[in-house]
Design a protein around this motif. Structure first.
Motif, mmCIF file in Angstrom:
data_model
loop_
_atom_site.group_PDB
_atom_site.id
_atom_site.type_symbol
_atom_site.label_atom_id
_atom_site.label_comp_id
_atom_site.label_asym_id
_atom_site.label_seq_id
_atom_site.Cartn_x
_atom_site.Cartn_y
_atom_site.Cartn_z
ATOM 1 N N SER A 65 -19.274 106.827 41.696
ATOM 2 C CA SER A 65 -20.766 107.199 41.624
ATOM 3 C C SER A 65 -21.857 106.275 41.378
ATOM 4 C CB SER A 65 -20.773 108.317 40.301
ATOM 5 O OG SER A 65 -20.435 107.829 39.223
ATOM 6 N N VAL A 66 -21.349 105.220 41.061
ATOM 7 C CA VAL A 66 -22.531 104.053 40.587
ATOM 8 C C VAL A 66 -23.112 103.455 41.715
ATOM 9 C CG1 VAL A 66 -22.960 102.062 39.320
ATOM 10 C CG2 VAL A 66 -21.403 103.574 38.188
ATOM 11 N N PHE A 67 -22.145 103.073 42.694
ATOM 12 C CA PHE A 67 -22.929 102.389 43.953
ATOM 13 C C PHE A 67 -23.882 103.189 44.595
ATOM 14 C CE2 PHE A 67 -22.661 101.283 48.545
ATOM 15 C CZ PHE A 67 -22.990 99.932 48.370
ATOM 16 N N PRO A 68 -23.768 104.383 44.705
ATOM 17 C CA PRO A 68 -24.775 105.271 45.407
ATOM 18 C C PRO A 68 -26.020 105.304 44.828
ATOM 19 C CG PRO A 68 -22.918 106.210 45.808
ATOM 20 C CD PRO A 68 -22.397 105.406 44.595
ATOM 21 N N LYS A 69 -25.963 105.278 43.604
ATOM 22 C CA LYS A 69 -27.398 105.006 42.897
ATOM 23 C C LYS A 69 -28.217 103.497 43.111
ATOM 24 C CE LYS A 69 -26.458 108.350 39.082
ATOM 25 N NZ LYS A 69 -26.835 108.630 37.753
ATOM 26 N N PHE A 70 -27.280 102.708 43.154
ATOM 27 C CA PHE A 70 -27.869 101.275 43.441
ATOM 28 C C PHE A 70 -28.367 101.278 44.873
ATOM 29 C CE2 PHE A 70 -25.260 99.183 40.078
ATOM 30 C CZ PHE A 70 -26.443 98.540 39.637
ATOM 31 N N GLU A 71 -27.794 101.894 45.931
ATOM 32 C CA GLU A 71 -28.054 102.109 47.206
ATOM 33 C C GLU A 71 -29.265 102.858 47.501
ATOM 34 O OE1 GLU A 71 -25.041 102.206 50.973
ATOM 35 O OE2 GLU A 71 -24.944 103.523 49.724
ATOM 36 N N THR A 72 -29.430 104.047 46.781
ATOM 37 C CA THR A 72 -30.685 104.591 46.994
ATOM 38 C C THR A 72 -31.913 104.363 46.453
ATOM 39 O OG1 THR A 72 -29.973 106.205 44.866
ATOM 40 C CG2 THR A 72 -29.137 106.868 47.305
ATOM 41 N N ASN A 73 -31.767 103.530 45.480
ATOM 42 C CA ASN A 73 -33.115 102.843 44.495
ATOM 43 C C ASN A 73 -33.271 101.306 45.491
ATOM 44 O OD1 ASN A 73 -33.559 104.834 42.517
ATOM 45 N ND2 ASN A 73 -31.644 104.182 42.008
ATOM 46 N N LYS A 74 -34.258 101.449 45.994
ATOM 47 C CA LYS A 74 -34.621 100.278 46.915
ATOM 48 C C LYS A 74 -34.874 98.937 45.957
ATOM 49 C CE LYS A 74 -36.966 102.630 50.616
ATOM 50 N NZ LYS A 74 -38.115 102.634 51.518
ATOM 51 N N HIS A 75 -35.293 98.964 44.475
ATOM 52 C CA HIS A 75 -35.269 97.955 43.896
ATOM 53 C C HIS A 75 -34.078 97.520 43.160
ATOM 54 C CE1 HIS A 75 -35.582 101.452 41.156
ATOM 55 N NE2 HIS A 75 -36.615 101.932 41.800
ATOM 56 N N ASN A 76 -33.030 98.420 43.338
ATOM 57 C CA ASN A 76 -31.729 98.088 42.871
ATOM 58 C C ASN A 76 -31.471 97.947 41.435
ATOM 59 O OD1 ASN A 76 -30.875 98.059 45.758
ATOM 60 N ND2 ASN A 76 -31.591 95.738 45.700
ATOM 61 N N ASP A 221 -19.853 83.657 42.242
ATOM 62 C CA ASP A 221 -20.541 84.979 42.164
ATOM 63 C C ASP A 221 -20.023 86.083 43.122
ATOM 64 O OD1 ASP A 221 -21.933 83.930 40.050
ATOM 65 O OD2 ASP A 221 -23.816 83.824 41.320
ATOM 66 N N PRO A 222 -19.484 87.199 42.656
ATOM 67 C CA PRO A 222 -19.005 88.374 43.627
ATOM 68 C C PRO A 222 -19.965 88.915 44.456
ATOM 69 C CG PRO A 222 -18.186 88.763 41.146
ATOM 70 C CD PRO A 222 -19.153 87.625 41.343
ATOM 71 N N ILE A 223 -21.386 88.922 43.848
ATOM 72 C CA ILE A 223 -22.548 89.339 44.753
ATOM 73 C C ILE A 223 -23.305 88.210 45.025
ATOM 74 C CG2 ILE A 223 -24.251 91.112 44.697
ATOM 75 C CD1 ILE A 223 -21.369 92.177 43.734
ATOM 76 N N GLY A 224 -23.402 87.963 46.354
ATOM 77 C CA GLY A 224 -24.106 86.903 47.114
ATOM 78 C C GLY A 224 -25.618 87.321 47.275
ATOM 79 N N LYS A 225 -26.147 86.234 47.852
ATOM 80 C CA LYS A 225 -27.381 86.520 48.290
ATOM 81 C C LYS A 225 -27.591 86.536 49.724
ATOM 82 C CE LYS A 225 -30.064 84.636 44.511
ATOM 83 N NZ LYS A 225 -31.419 83.742 44.123
ATOM 84 N N LEU A 241 -16.872 95.898 46.142
ATOM 85 C CA LEU A 241 -16.282 97.288 45.402
ATOM 86 C C LEU A 241 -15.106 97.891 46.343
ATOM 87 C CD1 LEU A 241 -19.551 99.009 44.267
ATOM 88 C CD2 LEU A 241 -17.834 97.569 42.829
ATOM 89 N N THR A 242 -15.447 97.629 47.791
ATOM 90 C CA THR A 242 -13.993 97.979 48.608
ATOM 91 C C THR A 242 -12.989 97.326 48.167
ATOM 92 O OG1 THR A 242 -15.823 98.774 50.047
ATOM 93 C CG2 THR A 242 -13.666 98.418 50.911
ATOM 94 N N ASN A 243 -13.099 95.974 48.124
ATOM 95 C CA ASN A 243 -11.854 95.005 47.983
ATOM 96 C C ASN A 243 -11.112 95.443 46.799
ATOM 97 O OD1 ASN A 243 -12.132 93.685 50.398
ATOM 98 N ND2 ASN A 243 -13.255 91.948 49.461
ATOM 99 N N LEU A 244 -11.951 95.694 45.697
ATOM 100 C CA LEU A 244 -11.600 96.151 44.254
ATOM 101 C C LEU A 244 -10.738 97.314 44.383
ATOM 102 C CD1 LEU A 244 -14.080 95.153 41.757
ATOM 103 C CD2 LEU A 244 -12.217 94.020 41.877
ATOM 104 N N LYS A 245 -11.156 98.268 45.176
ATOM 105 C CA LYS A 245 -10.641 99.590 45.178
ATOM 106 C C LYS A 245 -9.164 99.533 45.888
ATOM 107 C CE LYS A 245 -11.475 104.271 47.081
ATOM 108 N NZ LYS A 245 -12.268 104.934 47.774
ATOM 109 N N ILE A 246 -9.036 98.589 47.038
ATOM 110 C CA ILE A 246 -7.953 98.288 47.692
ATOM 111 C C ILE A 246 -7.125 97.630 46.829
ATOM 112 C CG2 ILE A 246 -6.743 97.100 49.545
ATOM 113 C CD1 ILE A 246 -9.501 97.486 51.047
ATOM 114 N N PHE A 247 -7.626 96.679 45.893
ATOM 115 C CA PHE A 247 -6.488 95.843 44.892
ATOM 116 C C PHE A 247 -6.065 96.669 43.999
ATOM 117 C CE2 PHE A 247 -6.438 93.356 41.017
ATOM 118 C CZ PHE A 247 -5.297 92.740 41.235
ATOM 119 N N ARG A 248 -6.837 97.759 43.236
ATOM 120 C CA ARG A 248 -6.726 98.552 42.377
ATOM 121 C C ARG A 248 -5.178 99.498 42.955
ATOM 122 N NH1 ARG A 248 -11.257 102.461 40.946
ATOM 123 N NH2 ARG A 248 -12.032 100.277 40.013
ATOM 124 N N GLN A 249 -5.541 100.127 44.059
ATOM 125 C CA GLN A 249 -4.282 100.901 44.500
ATOM 126 C C GLN A 249 -3.105 99.956 44.780
ATOM 127 O OE1 GLN A 249 -4.594 104.567 45.272
ATOM 128 N NE2 GLN A 249 -2.329 103.904 45.468
#
Length: 293
Positions: A65-76, A221-225, A241-249
């Motif tokens: 639920s966290v990622f969509p919140k970042f995605e919908t806020n342009k200022h992140n 850094d997992p999050i690049g520029k 986040l997608t890679n982590l979800k796959i790894f968790r499974q």
């Protein structure tokens, strides 16, 4: 989250402009714990903080639920609350925090340990893996570059075989080799792996784990520029986040395979029986000993 909050203040507004420009953000929170001031047409406008920009302080950072919140806020930028009190501010680049990498390192190390444990309880050994390498090397379909790669693995093992007497089985092999072996007919596919589709491309689970491992172990850094915009990329967060979800499974599947193995269950059963017998003979002091550990 960043707990050292810089608030908007009308009396030092020029400083607020400078901070927004330096950090490439367009808003700062108000002192009232209810609103923030957003730059609109080069002027700060006071706006109530909506629920879509709030996160609970006890929330998990990898909840879907966290990622969509970042995605919908342009200022992140999102605001972290403990009840009605603002406790911190988080930007999605904060996923680059050392604590995230440290926990990722721990999870991948645990996955490697479990992978070796599965191989051992399946009664496989280093020599089985070498036979697998030789089979891959000598296959008619093997390319010359792959031949050299497998040959090098075999030679490296044979040169250091005397040292391996002091190490546990599979201790010195790469995780990608172990995964490929576990997914091969040579091991009777004790841990089968299928490629996963991410957007338009297919990736092997080994590739995903290897990339996460390199990120964690080398402190990347997992999050690049985004090179063109010179700002942190939402695409890189989505990929992470997608890679982590796959790894968790994969990690859950691996642990389940171990826990359901007959030999593992037998060892748990024998250990438990031993404890129960001790408790039965020495109750209650023995019971307190086992429950307090």
């Amino acid at each position: 989250m960043q707990t050292k909050i810089l608030y908007y203040d009308k009396k030092v507004e020029e400083a607020c402009f400078d901070i927004c420009e330096k950090l490439q953000i367009d808003n700062m929170p108000d002192y009232d714990n209810k609103s923030y001031h957003k730059l609109v047409d080069n002027k700060f406008k006071r706006i109530a903080i909506p629920d879509s920009m709030k996160l609970p302080i006890y929330g998990r950072i990898f909840e879907e639920s966290v990622f969509p919140k970042f995605e919908t806020n342009k200022h992140n930028v999102l605001f972290v609350f403990d009840g009605k009190i603002l406790k911190g501010i988080v930007h999605f680049a904060d996923y680059n925090h050392d604590k995230v990498l440290k926990n990722l390192q721990d999870d991948i190390l645990n996955f490697e340990l479990n992978l070796r444990q599965l191989l051992v309880i399946e009664k496989l050994s280093n020599l089985d893996l070498i036979k697998y390498f030789k089979n891959k090397r000598d296959s008619k379909n093997t390319k010359s570059s792959d031949y050299s790669r497998y040959d090098e693995k075999i030679n490296r093992f044979e040169k250091t075989i005397s040292n391996r007497d002091y190490l546990s089985e599979f201790q010195t092999f790469d995780i990608s080799d172990l995964l490929n072996f576990c997914n091969s007919d040579f091991s009777k596919k004790i841990f089968p792996l299928e490629k996963v589709k991410i957007e338009t491309k297919k990736f092997s689970p080994g590739e995903i784990i290897r990339n996460l491992r390199n990120t964690a172990m080398h402190g990347k850094d997992p999050i690049g520029k985004d090179e063109a915009a010179s700002i942190y990329s939402m695409e890189s967060l989505s990929k992470f986040l997608t890679n982590l979800k796959i790894f968790r499974q994969l990690a859950n599947d691996l642990e389940e395979k171990i826990k359901n193995h007959d030999d593992y269950r037998k060892s748990i059963q024998l250990e438990n029986q031993s404890k129960l017998n001790i408790i039965h003979a020495h109750h209650p002091s023995a019971l307190n000993y086992f429950l307090s550990r």
